[in-house]
Design a protein around this motif. Structure first.
Motif, PDB file in Angstrom:
ATOM      1  N   PHE A 107       3.661  50.336  67.588  1.00 21.66           N
ATOM      2  CA  PHE A 107       4.906  51.042  67.843  1.00 21.66           C
ATOM      3  C   PHE A 107       4.996  52.264  66.924  1.00 21.66           C
ATOM      4  O   PHE A 107       4.359  52.317  65.874  1.00 21.66           O
ATOM      5  CB  PHE A 107       6.105  50.117  67.622  1.00 21.66           C
ATOM      6  N   ASN A 108       5.842  53.200  67.331  1.00 21.11           N
ATOM      7  CA  ASN A 108       5.942  54.459  66.589  1.00 21.11           C
ATOM      8  C   ASN A 108       6.954  54.408  65.451  1.00 21.11           C
ATOM      9  O   ASN A 108       6.778  55.087  64.429  1.00 21.11           O
ATOM     10  CB  ASN A 108       6.313  55.598  67.547  1.00 21.11           C
ATOM     11  N   SER A 109       8.010  53.623  65.621  1.00 19.70           N
ATOM     12  CA  SER A 109       9.072  53.632  64.613  1.00 19.70           C
ATOM     13  C   SER A 109       9.888  52.361  64.694  1.00 19.70           C
ATOM     14  O   SER A 109       9.841  51.627  65.688  1.00 19.70           O
ATOM     15  CB  SER A 109       9.980  54.858  64.793  1.00 19.70           C
ATOM     16  N   ILE A 110      10.650  52.108  63.645  1.00 17.38           N
ATOM     17  CA  ILE A 110      11.540  50.953  63.571  1.00 17.38           C
ATOM     18  C   ILE A 110      12.897  51.428  63.076  1.00 17.38           C
ATOM     19  O   ILE A 110      12.990  52.334  62.241  1.00 17.38           O
ATOM     20  CB  ILE A 110      10.955  49.854  62.646  1.00 17.38           C
ATOM     21  N   TYR A 111      13.961  50.834  63.615  1.00 11.58           N
ATOM     22  CA  TYR A 111      15.328  51.198  63.253  1.00 11.58           C
ATOM     23  C   TYR A 111      16.085  49.937  62.878  1.00 11.58           C
ATOM     24  O   TYR A 111      15.879  48.873  63.467  1.00 11.58           O
ATOM     25  CB  TYR A 111      16.012  51.923  64.416  1.00 11.58           C
ATOM     26  N   PHE A 112      16.998  50.048  61.919  1.00 11.32           N
ATOM     27  CA  PHE A 112      17.653  48.851  61.416  1.00 11.32           C
ATOM     28  C   PHE A 112      18.896  49.220  60.621  1.00 11.32           C
ATOM     29  O   PHE A 112      19.114  50.385  60.258  1.00 11.32           O
ATOM     30  CB  PHE A 112      16.696  48.065  60.508  1.00 11.32           C
ATOM     31  N   SER A 113      19.688  48.212  60.340  1.00 12.69           N
ATOM     32  CA  SER A 113      20.841  48.367  59.471  1.00 12.69           C
ATOM     33  C   SER A 113      20.887  47.160  58.548  1.00 12.69           C
ATOM     34  O   SER A 113      20.027  46.287  58.602  1.00 12.69           O
ATOM     35  CB  SER A 113      22.132  48.471  60.305  1.00 12.69           C
ATOM     36  N   PHE A 114      21.891  47.108  57.682  1.00  9.56           N
ATOM     37  CA  PHE A 114      22.117  45.936  56.839  1.00  9.56           C
ATOM     38  C   PHE A 114      23.523  46.023  56.253  1.00  9.56           C
ATOM     39  O   PHE A 114      24.182  47.066  56.324  1.00  9.56           O
ATOM     40  CB  PHE A 114      21.065  45.808  55.728  1.00  9.56           C
ATOM     41  N   GLU A 115      23.974  44.916  55.704  1.00  6.69           N
ATOM     42  CA  GLU A 115      25.324  44.842  55.170  1.00  6.69           C
ATOM     43  C   GLU A 115      25.548  45.906  54.084  1.00  6.69           C
ATOM     44  O   GLU A 115      24.680  46.139  53.245  1.00  6.69           O
ATOM     45  CB  GLU A 115      25.590  43.453  54.575  1.00  6.69           C
ATOM     46  N   ASN A 116      26.728  46.526  54.140  1.00  8.96           N
ATOM     47  CA  ASN A 116      27.191  47.472  53.116  1.00  8.96           C
ATOM     48  C   ASN A 116      26.482  48.822  53.148  1.00  8.96           C
ATOM     49  O   ASN A 116      26.733  49.659  52.272  1.00  8.96           O
ATOM     50  CB  ASN A 116      27.061  46.872  51.712  1.00  8.96           C
ATOM     51  N   LEU A 117      25.619  49.078  54.131  1.00  7.13           N
ATOM     52  CA  LEU A 117      24.925  50.363  54.180  1.00  7.13           C
ATOM     53  C   LEU A 117      25.914  51.504  54.385  1.00  7.13           C
ATOM     54  O   LEU A 117      25.835  52.544  53.714  1.00  7.13           O
ATOM     55  CB  LEU A 117      23.876  50.360  55.294  1.00  7.13           C
ATOM     56  N   LYS A 118      26.863  51.328  55.302  1.00  8.13           N
ATOM     57  CA  LYS A 118      27.855  52.375  55.539  1.00  8.13           C
ATOM     58  C   LYS A 118      28.688  52.621  54.280  1.00  8.13           C
ATOM     59  O   LYS A 118      29.033  53.766  53.965  1.00  8.13           O
ATOM     60  CB  LYS A 118      28.762  51.986  56.706  1.00  8.13           C
ATOM     61  N   ASN A 119      28.978  51.527  53.533  1.00  2.00           N
ATOM     62  CA  ASN A 119      29.778  51.669  52.315  1.00  2.00           C
ATOM     63  C   ASN A 119      29.008  52.361  51.200  1.00  2.00           C
ATOM     64  O   ASN A 119      29.619  52.847  50.241  1.00  2.00           O
ATOM     65  CB  ASN A 119      30.249  50.292  51.832  1.00  2.00           C
ATOM     66  N   PHE A 120      27.687  52.393  51.298  1.00  4.41           N
ATOM     67  CA  PHE A 120      26.885  53.145  50.332  1.00  4.41           C
ATOM     68  C   PHE A 120      27.087  54.644  50.526  1.00  4.41           C
ATOM     69  O   PHE A 120      27.124  55.413  49.557  1.00  4.41           O
ATOM     70  CB  PHE A 120      25.413  52.779  50.498  1.00  4.41           C
ATOM     71  N   PHE A 121      27.225  55.070  51.781  1.00  4.68           N
ATOM     72  CA  PHE A 121      27.334  56.494  52.088  1.00  4.68           C
ATOM     73  C   PHE A 121      28.786  56.995  52.126  1.00  4.68           C
ATOM     74  O   PHE A 121      29.039  58.164  51.835  1.00  4.68           O
ATOM     75  CB  PHE A 121      26.674  56.801  53.428  1.00  4.68           C
ATOM     76  N   TYR A 122      29.734  56.110  52.501  1.00  5.49           N
ATOM     77  CA  TYR A 122      31.100  56.572  52.759  1.00  5.49           C
ATOM     78  C   TYR A 122      32.128  55.664  52.091  1.00  5.49           C
ATOM     79  O   TYR A 122      31.864  54.496  51.805  1.00  5.49           O
ATOM     80  CB  TYR A 122      31.375  56.606  54.262  1.00  5.49           C
ATOM     81  N   LEU A 123      33.324  56.210  51.898  1.00 15.25           N
ATOM     82  CA  LEU A 123      34.425  55.442  51.334  1.00 15.25           C
ATOM     83  C   LEU A 123      34.849  54.333  52.290  1.00 15.25           C
ATOM     84  O   LEU A 123      34.968  54.548  53.501  1.00 15.25           O
ATOM     85  CB  LEU A 123      35.622  56.362  51.064  1.00 15.25           C
ATOM     86  N   ASN A 124      35.125  53.153  51.744  1.00 10.39           N
ATOM     87  CA  ASN A 124      35.617  52.049  52.557  1.00 10.39           C
ATOM     88  C   ASN A 124      36.960  52.417  53.188  1.00 10.39           C
ATOM     89  O   ASN A 124      37.837  52.996  52.542  1.00 10.39           O
ATOM     90  CB  ASN A 124      35.809  50.792  51.703  1.00 10.39           C
ATOM     91  N   GLY A 125      37.132  52.046  54.470  1.00 12.29           N
ATOM     92  CA  GLY A 125      38.410  52.245  55.133  1.00 12.29           C
ATOM     93  C   GLY A 125      38.644  53.641  55.674  1.00 12.29           C
ATOM     94  O   GLY A 125      39.728  53.923  56.196  1.00 12.29           O
ATOM     95  N   PHE A 126      37.655  54.532  55.546  1.00 11.45           N
ATOM     96  CA  PHE A 126      37.847  55.906  56.011  1.00 11.45           C
ATOM     97  C   PHE A 126      36.792  56.274  57.065  1.00 11.45           C
ATOM     98  O   PHE A 126      36.344  57.406  57.125  1.00 11.45           O
ATOM     99  CB  PHE A 126      37.766  56.893  54.829  1.00 11.45           C
ATOM    100  N   GLU A 127      36.429  55.301  57.908  1.00  9.69           N
ATOM    101  CA  GLU A 127      35.367  55.590  58.867  1.00  9.69           C
ATOM    102  C   GLU A 127      35.813  56.572  59.947  1.00  9.69           C
ATOM    103  O   GLU A 127      34.979  57.231  60.569  1.00  9.69           O
ATOM    104  CB  GLU A 127      34.860  54.296  59.515  1.00  9.69           C
ATOM    105  N   ASP A 128      37.128  56.707  60.168  1.00 13.59           N
ATOM    106  CA  ASP A 128      37.598  57.699  61.147  1.00 13.59           C
ATOM    107  C   ASP A 128      37.288  59.121  60.696  1.00 13.59           C
ATOM    108  O   ASP A 128      37.276  60.049  61.508  1.00 13.59           O
ATOM    109  CB  ASP A 128      39.105  57.558  61.369  1.00 13.59           C
ATOM    110  N   ALA A 129      37.046  59.306  59.386  1.00 13.70           N
ATOM    111  CA  ALA A 129      36.729  60.645  58.868  1.00 13.70           C
ATOM    112  C   ALA A 129      35.259  60.994  59.035  1.00 13.70           C
ATOM    113  O   ALA A 129      34.867  62.137  58.784  1.00 13.70           O
ATOM    114  CB  ALA A 129      37.114  60.729  57.394  1.00 13.70           C
ATOM    115  N   ILE A 130      34.436  60.030  59.479  1.00 12.94           N
ATOM    116  CA  ILE A 130      33.007  60.291  59.668  1.00 12.94           C
ATOM    117  C   ILE A 130      32.821  60.990  61.003  1.00 12.94           C
ATOM    118  O   ILE A 130      33.189  60.455  62.053  1.00 12.94           O
ATOM    119  CB  ILE A 130      32.203  58.982  59.648  1.00 12.94           C
TER     120      ILE A 130
END
Length: 442
Positions: A107-130
């Motif tokens: 295969f050419n690539s793999i994609y994934f997520s994990f717990e708290n990844l979004k919270n590493f990049f952005y403030l908690n509770g402000f996902e509407d601002a993304i």
């Protein structure tokens, strides 16, 4: 996407690639604790050969491929009057949803997520601002590998109802907004309106040349292991998919379910939510463009450190506490030796002084009942020797109870992590903040 933090069950017919006429029934179960199992059943005295790959069709009509070491010969037959049946359980390493693929498929690539990844990049509770964007939020070029991070939104069709969902309490402005939306839908009738119902941050790892699924999975785990150190808690891959570039139909994406398991306590600990604002390490405090390539180069040197964080179960007995103490004391000794600390006690104090925060060092002094870092090193040395050597008098183990041994081990682990972070280009103030945040809470 398949949530690998949840349990799943599918009913299907499966068969070996060369034996499609010998289909038989199976119940495929997945849980993060028990892994990926295949409970199979068939009647008659037919023989099903051992294999490393199975093709299947689920009860919903979806094709899939199972990869593993399937020893059907280990299961016995059951005889009841004129009927012969065979039933057993085998375990799979991977389940690939969406196609029948060869065992050596690359295969050419793999994609994934994990717990708290979004919270590493952005403030908690402000996902509407993304903002919604197809552009990656991170691109890192490594040796033969490109790592990206991007936001993936989930949407619900609302059509003409969009004007009823968005509201401004100023009636004049609200009327203007409704008119704009209504006129836009009239002017562009094919532009169906959708409401974003959620957004997740995902990683992608793409290799210069196609690679096996296990190779890509290991690459993804390198990212996960790095973030387990950032979060100082277990981190597990989730919502995994692989991409296969085809000449005729373009890229084909397949969801992946894995057979890798985790301890129940470890799983529960790793499911905690972290707070972006409070986290000592987040996207605003480090440069992943520098950190990730360096981590790929030196990861093999820190496998035992990663395992100690990824396998955390939040409880210790004398056996596990003593084992960790010897491990981290030995690693501290090795770090000090490379820094020139080769004398009896400096081979512990050198690394602690250089890679431990002031609060961490004071915590060690308090546990050891001393004001001298050399006395701390003396305690560590003699504790290590008493644990490691059979028949050695247990003078220091009588002074330090099990809780003290656990806390000293915890602090030595933070020193080793500080050493690693310094090699990854993370600044000393951030390392100190990280260590102070994770000091023993007693």
């Amino acid at each position: 996407m398949i949530d690998l933090n949840e349990t799943h069950k599918w009913f299907a017919e499966i068969y070996a690639p060369e034996s499609e006429e010998k289909r038989f029934s199976a119940e495929i179960s997945y849980s993060p604790i028990k892994g990926l199992s295949v409970d199979f059943f068939f009647s008659g005295a037919r023989d099903v050969k051992d294999t490393n790959i199975l093709f299947g069709v689920s009860s919903e009509g979806k094709l899939f491929t199972l990869i593993g070491d399937f020893k059907f010969s280990n299961s016995g037959y059951f005889f009841n009057q004129s009927h012969t049946t065979k039933r057993g359980v085998v375990f799979a390493t991977f389940l690939i949803w969406g196609a029948h693929v060869k065992g050596d498929q690359k295969f050419n690539s793999i994609y994934f997520s994990f717990e708290n990844l979004k919270n590493f990049f952005y403030l908690n509770g402000f996902e509407d601002a993304i903002p919604n964007s197809r552009d990656p939020i991170l691109q890192v070029e490594c040796s033969n590998t490109k790592v990206t991070a991007f936001n993936a939104g989930s949407f619900q069709f609302v059509g003409n109802g969009i004007e009823n969902i968005i509201h401004i309490f100023d009636e004049v402005e609200n009327t203007r907004l409704r008119d704009v939306l209504r006129n836009h839908l009239i002017k562009f009738p094919g532009a169906a309106a959708h409401l974003r119902t959620g957004i997740k941050t995902r990683f992608g790892v793409e290799c210069d040349e196609p690679e096996s699924l296990s190779f890509l999975y290991d690459k993804a785990n390198l990212i996960v292991d790095l973030f387990s150190l950032f979060f100082y808690m277990p981190v597990k891959l989730n919502e995994v998919s692989v991409c296969l570039e085809t000449e005729s139909n373009g890229p084909a994406v397949y969801e992946i379910c894995t057979g890798y398991t985790v301890n129940q306590s470890t799983f529960e600990f790793g499911s905690r939510e972290i707070n972006h604002r409070q986290a000592p390490i987040n996207n605003h405090k480090i440069d992943l463009g520098v950190t990730i390539p360096k981590w790929f180069d030196i990861t093999d040197q820190f496998r035992s450190l990663v395992a100690s964080v990824q396998g955390e179960i939040l409880s210790r007995n004398e056996h596990t506490a003593h084992g960790e103490f010897v491990l981290f004391a030995t690693q501290i000794e090795s770090i000090s030796y490379d820094l020139g600390g080769k004398k009896q006690f400096s081979k512990y104090s050198t690394a602690i002084s250089k890679f431990g925060s002031l609060q961490l060092i004071e915590h060690l002094k308090r546990i050891c009942g001393t004001s001298s870092i050399l006395d701390v090193a003396k305690n560590i040395k003699y504790l290590r020797d008493e644990i490691a050597h059979v028949g050695r008098p247990k003078k220091y183990l009588e002074i330090h109870n099990l809780t003290s041994v656990i806390d000293i081990s915890h602090l030595m682990q933070l020193v080793v992590i500080g050493f690693l972070f310094s090699r990854l280009g993370i600044s000393t103030p951030v390392i100190s903040q990280y260590q102070d945040y994770h000091l023993p809470k007693r």
